[in-house]
Design a protein around this motif. Structure first.
Motif, PDB file in Angstrom:
ATOM      1  N   VAL A 419       1.191  -4.785  -6.010  1.00 13.18           N
ATOM      2  CA  VAL A 419       0.977  -5.533  -4.772  1.00 13.18           C
ATOM      3  C   VAL A 419       0.128  -4.760  -3.770  1.00 13.18           C
ATOM      4  N   TRP A 420      -0.243  -3.533  -4.133  1.00  7.37           N
ATOM      5  CA  TRP A 420      -1.090  -2.707  -3.254  1.00  7.37           C
ATOM      6  C   TRP A 420      -2.192  -2.098  -4.126  1.00  7.37           C
ATOM      7  N   PRO A 421      -3.302  -2.808  -4.300  1.00  9.03           N
ATOM      8  CA  PRO A 421      -4.364  -2.388  -5.232  1.00  9.03           C
ATOM      9  C   PRO A 421      -4.907  -0.988  -4.942  1.00  9.03           C
ATOM     10  N   ALA A 422      -5.078  -0.643  -3.664  1.00  7.33           N
ATOM     11  CA  ALA A 422      -5.627   0.673  -3.326  1.00  7.33           C
ATOM     12  C   ALA A 422      -4.720   1.789  -3.840  1.00  7.33           C
ATOM     13  N   PHE A 423      -3.422   1.602  -3.653  1.00  5.25           N
ATOM     14  CA  PHE A 423      -2.486   2.594  -4.167  1.00  5.25           C
ATOM     15  C   PHE A 423      -2.495   2.608  -5.695  1.00  5.25           C
ATOM     16  N   GLY A 424      -2.677   1.433  -6.312  1.00  8.77           N
ATOM     17  CA  GLY A 424      -2.714   1.360  -7.775  1.00  8.77           C
ATOM     18  C   GLY A 424      -3.821   2.207  -8.365  1.00  8.77           C
ATOM     19  N   LYS A 425      -4.983   2.244  -7.720  1.00 10.47           N
ATOM     20  CA  LYS A 425      -6.086   3.069  -8.223  1.00 10.47           C
ATOM     21  C   LYS A 425      -5.719   4.541  -8.203  1.00 10.47           C
ATOM     22  N   ASN A 426      -5.090   4.973  -7.114  1.00 12.53           N
ATOM     23  CA  ASN A 426      -4.682   6.372  -7.015  1.00 12.53           C
ATOM     24  C   ASN A 426      -3.590   6.695  -8.014  1.00 12.53           C
ATOM     25  N   LEU A 427      -2.701   5.748  -8.241  1.00  7.94           N
ATOM     26  CA  LEU A 427      -1.620   5.953  -9.207  1.00  7.94           C
ATOM     27  C   LEU A 427      -2.168   6.108 -10.617  1.00  7.94           C
ATOM     28  N   ASN A 428      -3.158   5.284 -10.978  1.00  7.06           N
ATOM     29  CA  ASN A 428      -3.755   5.373 -12.316  1.00  7.06           C
ATOM     30  C   ASN A 428      -4.561   6.658 -12.491  1.00  7.06           C
TER      31      ASN A 428
END
Length: 963
Positions: A419-428
């Protein structure tokens, strides 16, 4: 509706998928090992830092060593790094009872019992469950991204034949827990019997005193109480009674006075932070609406307003204390017997009797009473409990939403990334880093939330109508534990399963019957699946409890707060003194935490067997740390004599039964009904065990004896006289009648500025001449010295405290400081509930040698014999303040203006029913106050609740034919 989460849903459908399975791919082995390494590593680091700082900061890490008297002082500590290990190890349980009290001893015994239970259960966990689950695993997983180690050890993936190992473990668990509970019930009973035989208890007034509540109107006299008690068991000895008096608004006025004094201290501390460079503008405030009068709500000078407000409150308090003898009696009272045996015999006989609707119980210590609740009727108390339960229910329901959000997004950062795409990029981009954060931050955040809940529950329970503070704490444990188990264990662990079940049944009813829809939803299987997926989270959460224990030892939170206040705010001298006092131990909070940890471990024993050794490790560490803290740091604010035991015993019985239920779910989901039915006797056996323990031990724990021993010599002694010096009415009188009013404290560095602050604003008896000075009266005992301690002396305007005396050591004998840091002053050698050996009577709470003036006094004495930091208005070159026009006119002459001895000493010598007006603790002591003019007799003037006999003796005893 049911959403197919395999089709990459979006929007609301994606949120539904997260609710159905919030723990998908949540707990990789990296997160577990990161949590283990962090919690253990940081715990060791903090413990080493504590060991380094401890020898140089004894006020913080061993205050009881400095302040406690010889009897209650803990063993001496060396200066070496680990010198604290040896005395903690060598202190026996009998020594603990003397040093930390029975409540602290029971807490440590409970902690040690939990350690032993989980150490023994670790044998079952490691030796039976882990091999059975691993060897009997179906080698399939409903959770494909979970770590293999957690899948193979979980009881959710076993073969039907392996379920017998879980049945065996359930019986072994119940047997082990029951054995340790029984063993410790016996030990607690022994401790209670020793407590009854202790000198402190035998010489206390409350040990032989009964509390009677819900007294009907016709019996609200001292005689009426005696008749009620004689209707239960007729005593052979003399009995002293005291009916409660209606003090009406007096407690509120005393509380408001203390708030006003503290507010004035805060204003002066801020204004006089730099005495030689005062701010250009004086501090202002906006008075409450009921005190604004004609100022239109504008701000007024804070110093002048608060000084005048304090004066007006003191005048009101004195007026009400003078007229309290004209108040009506209240539906509660106290009765003191000559022997402990008599009091306990009557209490036991009244256990199931309610003569004329009353309730008769053993009296607690006077400092333990919640006085505002004693006049409440049964109906009023029931209504308060009902409203309190409504608020707790609302809080429980409201808490479900944030609890679910924490479980969805913070326990599993992958869900947050969706639900938070920006955080998803950092997580990946940094999966290992975020897996470490997930294993540490999520349990830590949940633990932070848990710190807030006890505060909320204590405030809610304070409105529930409990008669004592210790009973309120026990109710906090019960309600907080129920909340934790329901919301933080059951709802937190099963909300995904429940959502799936409800939506599946709802969708199935569209094409088939409700019965078929319920069958196809497979509730038991889905419940097992939900518990198995959340089990690794509780594993990491329990790992971090060790870190919390080390933080408690180092007092990181409290020290950080004190540093912040000292650095960025302006603490008052009173606050600085209170910071050096031993802090009270939060029994309700820690009992609840330990019960909850135990419940979590027992619930997940078969689903994730590693929780058992991890919990055992935690209790093994925290037992040592808490033992040190109770010995050297914490004090018991209100001693209950170990009465927490039955509350925690019942909660552990419930935890075992809940564990049996979860094991039955695991067994039924993986095998047949045969194994499940084999577990049916377990809850019944645990309930029977509870009944056996209650029937066998509870009366021994509660009562010293159940029947009085008849002494023929005493029965034949018809000429014996009643005790003339029994002060039960004074010790069990409402503290608002005699509580000392605190004096505003200022720092010595600001002393020279006080005259400038009040210049042109002070007068005596309304005089406007700024040069008039109020002179001190001469001391009778020290001619030529000011009468600071005599009743004829003027009221101290301020208490000036030098920097060198901003220490609890100089104030530990004063009730305004000691009551919140030592339970009535017992550990400092000044117990208020002690009966003197000389006379066999209670020592006067404000007897000879104590200040007769109602205000508080500093305890340190200088070479001249007077207090080194007491200053009167005249000694400071000040005049008494007056700030007319802002406040309503007082109903009597103010304390600043009066010189009437009877008014000035009512605080110390307020009379109570049945109090001998000419009794003293020490012969030859001059009596001040209204007593010196009153004739012999008893009771308040105008409210003689007992007839007077020709020889001056009074009481219902003489109506029994003993005169």
């Amino acid at each position: 509706m049911v959403v197919d989460c395999s089709l990459d849903p979006k929007g609301a459908d994606e949120l539904l998928c997260l609710i159905q399975d919030p723990f998908k791919a949540a707990f990789a082995a990296t997160a577990f090992w990161a949590s283990l390494a962090t919690s253990v590593g940081v715990m060791i680091l903090i413990t080493l830092i504590f060991s380094l700082l401890r020898p140089h900061h004894s006020v913080v890490y061993a205050p009881k060593l400095k302040y406690a008297d010889e009897k209650h002082a803990p063993p001496e500590l060396g200066k070496s790094l680990f010198a604290w290990f040896t005395p903690v190890n060598r202190t026996t349980e009998s020594q603990l009872v003397e040093k930390v009290g029975l409540d602290g001893t029971v807490f440590l015994r409970f902690t040690r019992m939990c350690r032993n239970i989980f150490l023994v259960l670790s044998i079952i966990s490691i030796g039976v469950l882990i091999p059975a689950n691993t060897l009997g695993s179906t080698r399939t997983s409903w959770h494909p991204t979970a770590s293999k180690i957690f899948v193979t050890m979980s009881g959710a993936y076993i073969k039907p034949t392996t379920a017998w190992a879980h049945v065996f473990s359930a019986y072994a668990l119940d047997l082990i827990v029951a054995f340790f509970l029984w063993r410790n019930y016996v030990a607690v009973t022994r401790l209670r019997r020793q407590y009854f035989e202790s000198v402190d208890y035998m010489m206390s007034l409350h040990s032989r005193t009964l509390m009677i509540t819900d007294i009907p109107t016709p019996s609200r006299t001292d005689e009426g109480i005696l008749k009620l008690l004689d209707g239960v068991v007729k005593s052979d000895g003399f009995t002293r009674t005291s009916i409660g008096r209606n003090v009406k608004e007096l407690p509120d006025l005393v509380e408001e006075h203390e708030k006003a004094v503290r507010e004035l201290e805060s204003v002066l501390a801020k204004y006089l932070k730099n005495p030689d460079h005062l701010p250009s503008a004086r501090p202002t405030l906006r008075p409450p609406k009921k005190y604004r009068r004609n100022n239109g709500g504008d701000k007024v000078d804070a110093i002048d307003y608060l000084t005048a407000r304090i004066r007006e409150l003191e005048s009101e308090i004195i007026h009400i204390r003078e007229s309290v003898d004209r108040r009506n009696p209240m539906p509660y009272g106290f009765a003191s017997y000559e022997t402990i045996e008599e009091a306990h015999t009557v209490a036991f006989a009244s256990k199931r009797k309610h003569p004329r609707g009353t309730t008769i119980k053993l009296a607690p210590t006077p400092s333990d009473l919640i006085w505002q609740n004693l006049p409440l009727s049964k109906k009023a108390r029931g209504w308060k409990r009902f409203v309190n339960n409504i608020w707790i229910t609302i809080l429980t329901i409201v808490w479900i939403a944030p609890n679910a959000l924490i479980a969805i997004f913070l326990v599993n950062l992958n869900n947050l990334a969706k639900v938070w795409p920006a955080f998803g990029k950092n997580l990946n981009a940094n999966p290992k880093t975020w897996s470490v954060v997930q294993g540490i931050a999520s349990p830590a955040l949940l633990s932070l939330v848990y710190l807030i809940l006890p505060i909320i529950f204590r405030r809610l329970c304070s409105k529930a109508g409990d008669f004592t503070k210790t009973s309120r704490e026990r109710h906090v444990i019960t309600k907080l534990y129920a909340f934790f188990v329901f919301n933080n264990l059951i709802v937190f662990s099963l909300f995904g399963t429940m959502w799936t079940f409800v939506t599946t049944v709802k969708e199935g009813t569209k094409t088939k019957s409700v019965k078929d829809a319920l069958h196809e939803a497979e509730f038991i299987e889905n419940t097992l699946f939900g518990l198995s997926t959340v089990a690794p989270f509780w594993l990491t959460w329990l790992l971090q409890r060790n870190l919390g224990a080390a933080i408690d030892l180092a007092q990181v939170i409290s020290l950080s707060w004190i540093w912040f206040v000292r650095t960025f705010r302006n603490p008052t001298p009173r606050q600085a003194i209170e910071w050096t006092a031993p802090p009270p131990f939060e029994y309700a909070v820690y009992f609840n935490y330990f019960l909850f940890y135990s419940t979590v471990a027992l619930v997940f024993v078969t689903l994730q067997p590693l929780v058992i050794p991890i919990t055992a490790f935690y209790f093994a560490i925290d037992y040592w740390l808490k033992k040190y803290q109770l010995l050297y740091v914490f004090v018991t604010k209100n001693e209950s004599g170990g009465q927490f035991w039955r509350v925690i015993f019942n909660r552990l019985i419930f935890a075992v039964i809940l564990s049996n239920l979860i094991i039955a779910v695991v067994v039924k989901a993986q095998s047949t009904w045969t194994q499940t039915f084999s577990m049916v006797p377990l809850p019944v056996l645990m309930c029977a065990f509870k009944w056996y323990c209650a029937r066998t031990f509870d009366n021994q724990i509660t009562y010293y004896n159940k029947a009085a021993l008849k002494d023929p010599q005493v029965m034949d002694d018809v000429d014996r006289k009643p005790r003339q010096n029994d002060r039960v009415a004074k010790r069990f009188g409402h503290p608002a009648l005699y509580k000392k009013l605190i004096t505003p404290m200022v720092h010595e560095k600001s002393q020279h500025m006080l005259r400038q602050i009040y210049s042109g604003r002070l007068n005596v008896d309304g005089a406007t001449d700024s040069t008039s000075i109020a002179m001190d009266s001469m001391s009778r005992s020290q001619p030529g010295k000011a009468a600071h301690l005599d009743p004829t002396g003027p009221r101290d305007l301020f208490e000036v405290v030098p920097e060198s005396q901003l220490d609890f050591a100089h104030f530990k004998d004063r009730a305004d400081f000691a009551d919140g840091h030592g339970g009535g002053g017992a550990i400092y050698g000044t117990p208020h509930d002690l009966i003197s050996v000389r006379s066999g009577t209670p020592k006067g709470f404000l007897g000879a040698g104590s200040d007769s003036n109602p205000s508080s006094r500093a305890s340190s004495v200088g070479p001249s014999g007077r207090s080194r930091h007491q200053r009167t208005a005249s000694s400071l070159g000040l005049e008494e303040p007056s700030y007319p026009g802002l406040l309503p006119e007082p109903r009597g002459r103010g304390l600043y203006h009066t010189s009437n001895e009877s008014q000035r000493t009512l605080l110390a010598e307020a009379q109570h029913p049945g109090h001998d007006l000419f009794e003293h603790d020490d012969p030859g002591t001059e009596q001040y106050g209204v007593d010196r003019w009153r004739p012999g007799g008893s009771g308040y003037v105008g409210v003689s609740s007992r007839p007077e006999t020709p020889d001056g003796s009074v009481g219902y005893d003489y109506y029994r034919g003993r005169n």
